[in-house]
Each structure stands twice: as structure tokens, then as C-alpha cells.
Design a protein around this motif. Structure first.
Motif, PDB file in Angstrom:
ATOM      1  N   LYS A   1      52.310  25.581  31.440  1.00 24.43           N
ATOM      2  CA  LYS A   1      52.144  26.900  32.073  1.00 24.43           C
ATOM      3  C   LYS A   1      52.654  28.032  31.173  1.00 24.43           C
ATOM      4  CE  LYS A   1      50.793  24.470  35.569  1.00 24.43           C
ATOM      5  NZ  LYS A   1      49.357  24.215  35.782  1.00 24.43           N
ATOM      6  N   VAL A   2      52.592  27.787  29.872  1.00 24.55           N
ATOM      7  CA  VAL A   2      52.992  28.806  28.901  1.00 24.55           C
ATOM      8  C   VAL A   2      51.742  29.472  28.340  1.00 24.55           C
ATOM      9  CG1 VAL A   2      54.103  29.212  26.671  1.00 24.55           C
ATOM     10  CG2 VAL A   2      55.123  27.615  28.298  1.00 24.55           C
TER      11      VAL A   2
ATOM     12  N   LYS B   1      54.351  33.552  36.428  1.00 24.34           N
ATOM     13  CA  LYS B   1      54.598  34.945  36.814  1.00 24.34           C
ATOM     14  C   LYS B   1      53.291  35.710  36.995  1.00 24.34           C
ATOM     15  CE  LYS B   1      59.128  35.231  34.595  1.00 24.34           C
ATOM     16  NZ  LYS B   1      59.947  35.893  33.553  1.00 24.34           N
ATOM     17  N   ILE B   2      52.219  35.226  36.376  1.00 25.35           N
ATOM     18  CA  ILE B   2      50.899  35.851  36.518  1.00 25.35           C
ATOM     19  C   ILE B   2      50.218  35.336  37.780  1.00 25.35           C
ATOM     20  CG2 ILE B   2      48.635  36.171  35.453  1.00 25.35           C
ATOM     21  CD1 ILE B   2      50.959  37.475  33.908  1.00 25.35           C
TER      22      ILE B   2
ATOM     23  N   TYR C   1      47.422  27.757  38.383  1.00 25.31           N
ATOM     24  CA  TYR C   1      46.211  27.257  37.740  1.00 25.31           C
ATOM     25  C   TYR C   1      45.248  28.393  37.399  1.00 25.31           C
ATOM     26  CZ  TYR C   1      44.631  27.301  42.685  1.00 25.31           C
ATOM     27  OH  TYR C   1      44.349  27.654  43.984  1.00 25.31           O
ATOM     28  N   VAL C   2      44.363  28.104  36.470  1.00 23.76           N
ATOM     29  CA  VAL C   2      43.332  29.058  36.079  1.00 23.76           C
ATOM     30  C   VAL C   2      42.109  28.848  36.970  1.00 23.76           C
ATOM     31  CG1 VAL C   2      44.111  29.191  33.680  1.00 23.76           C
ATOM     32  CG2 VAL C   2      42.404  27.473  34.308  1.00 23.76           C
ATOM     33  N   PRO C   3      41.238  29.870  37.059  1.00 26.78           N
ATOM     34  CA  PRO C   3      41.313  31.156  36.384  1.00 26.78           C
ATOM     35  C   PRO C   3      42.142  32.180  37.155  1.00 26.78           C
ATOM     36  CG  PRO C   3      39.271  31.043  37.613  1.00 26.78           C
ATOM     37  CD  PRO C   3      39.971  29.712  37.810  1.00 26.78           C
TER      38      PRO C   3
ATOM     39  N   GLY D   1      49.611  44.358  37.121  1.00 21.93           N
ATOM     40  CA  GLY D   1      50.206  44.088  38.416  1.00 21.93           C
ATOM     41  C   GLY D   1      49.232  43.633  39.489  1.00 21.93           C
ATOM     42  N   GLU D   2      47.941  43.671  39.214  1.00 25.79           N
ATOM     43  CA  GLU D   2      46.961  43.230  40.205  1.00 25.79           C
ATOM     44  C   GLU D   2      46.102  42.115  39.617  1.00 25.79           C
ATOM     45  OE1 GLU D   2      43.579  44.772  43.367  1.00 25.79           O
ATOM     46  OE2 GLU D   2      44.545  46.224  42.030  1.00 25.79           O
ATOM     47  N   VAL D   3      46.225  40.923  40.192  1.00 26.00           N
ATOM     48  CA  VAL D   3      45.542  39.735  39.681  1.00 26.00           C
ATOM     49  C   VAL D   3      44.704  39.109  40.785  1.00 26.00           C
ATOM     50  CG1 VAL D   3      45.867  37.418  38.713  1.00 26.00           C
ATOM     51  CG2 VAL D   3      47.336  39.306  37.958  1.00 26.00           C
TER      52      VAL D   3
END
Length: 202
Positions: free
Chosen positions: A35-36, A45-46, A51-53, A60-62
Motif C-alpha cells: 500500500k505504498v 491515507k488516499i 484498493y485501486v482504483p 482532498g476529494e477522492v
């Protein structure tokens, strides 16, 4: 916008859609084991899901979850014709197909990537995949893509998960229409660009 991805993972689907729509994305590679981030940050933190995507719309908005990402990206460029108009019956059919690919194909592949999965489970999951691909095979008998002669977001998702078959040794040669679809999609310039950007064979 920044796409957090792992090469060949389900994040390939929104990556392809972005290229098809002519959208510019920053790419940030994620090590799915540690997870790096490639830049050295902590992916937890993201995206607390781990997991992706994940698509950073602005600081600040994901936005997460592949089906949501492809809809969002396609709606940014409606002129690209990658998804039917909001409120149309055709759009709900595409969402229906995204759900089918997500629950019946994508999730079925997951245990096949784990070396500790028992052989009996592998066999059961493979049989289940064949059952679910049968519907896709029949659909592709009369059309180039899932919804006719025009590529859309559901095609990007189907292509992405079906690429996994060769890595987990699932033989899909018994589905000739599906195999022709895979070759057709592989030849698309946007798909080739996404694969190259992720360091994957074209």
C-alpha cells in the motif's frame, strides 16, 4: 485528476475510458501488497478501502469503485459517446452490465489470484466463470461490442477483467466471440495507450 492504479488491475478500466474520452490524467502507481505509492506516500491515507482504483478529483476529494469512476469520466465528455444520456433506459442497461461484470466476473476472479486457494475452489470458480461468460458470448454473437457497434464503458470493464484469465490459467478459448472481442478492443488506440502507460504488453 490523478488516477491511483496498479498495472493490469481493475484500475485499467477507468484508465482506458479516460483515454477514450480524451481526458488527461496524472498516474500514481500503487504497490497493492504494501500500500505504498510510487512517490513514497501511504495509499491508505488516499483510499481507506486500501484498493485501486481511486480517482483524486481535486485535493482532498477522492472517488472510488471502478463502475463509479468510468461513469464519472464518461460524463465529463458526453460527446465521446461512452455512456448513454442520463435518465435514458439505455444508460440503465449499461449500469446493469457494469453490475454484472462487477459481481459475477470481477469478484469470481479474486480467489484465483491467491496461491493458497484450494484446487477444488479454483475448479468451482472456473466453472462459475464459464457459466457467466456464456451470457456474454451469446451477446457478442451479434454485435462487435456489448451494446452494438460502439465501444462504451462496459466494454472497457469487460476487457479489463477478462485479461486476467491468462494470468490465472483460465482457458477461455471455448468462447470465440469473446476472444474476437478481446482482440478488437486490444487494437483500439486508447487501449494501447493505457496498456503502454502501465507497462503492460500491447
Amino acid at each position: 485528476m490523478k488516477l491511483y492504479f496498479a498495472p493490469g488491475a481493475c484500475s485499467l478500466s477507468p484508465h482506458i475510458v479516460a483515454h477514450e474520452a480524451g481526458l488527461e490524467l496524472q498516474l500514481e502507481k500503487v504497490d497493492t501488497q504494501t500500500k505504498v505509492l510510487q512517490s513514497g506516500g501511504d495509499f491508505w491515507k488516499i483510499n481507506p478501502k486500501g484498493y485501486v482504483p481511486a480517482l483524486e478529483l481535486e485535493p482532498g476529494e477522492v472517488l472510488t469503485e471502478g463502475p463509479a469512476l468510468v461513469l464519472y469520466l464518461a460524463d465529463l465528455r458526453p460527446e465521446a459517446g461512452l455512456v448513454p444520456a442520463e435518465g435514458s433506459r439505455e444508460r440503465y442497461r449499461v449500469q446493469e452490465m457494469l453490475g454484472y461484470i462487477n459481481s459475477e466476473l470481477h469478484k469470481t476472479y479474486a480467489p484465483l489470484f491467491q496461491p493458497t486457494t484450494p484446487d477444488v475452489t479454483r475448479e468451482e470458480r472456473t466453472v462459475y466463470l464459464f457459466k457467466r461468460y456464456k451470457l456474454i458470448e451469446e451477446r457478442l454473437a451479434t454485435r462487435a461490442y456489448l451494446f452494438g457497434d460502439t465501444f462504451n464503458i462496459a466494454d472497457a470493464y469487460l476487457y479489463t477483467v477478462t485479461r486476467w484469465a491468462k494470468y490465472v490459467k483460465v482457458d477461455l478459448s471455448g468462447f470465440p466471440n469473446l476472444m474476437a472481442f478481446m482482440e478488437r478492443v486490444s487494437a483500439r488506440p486508447a487501449v494501447r495507450k493505457a496498456l503502454a502507460a502501465e507497462g503492460l504488453p500491447v
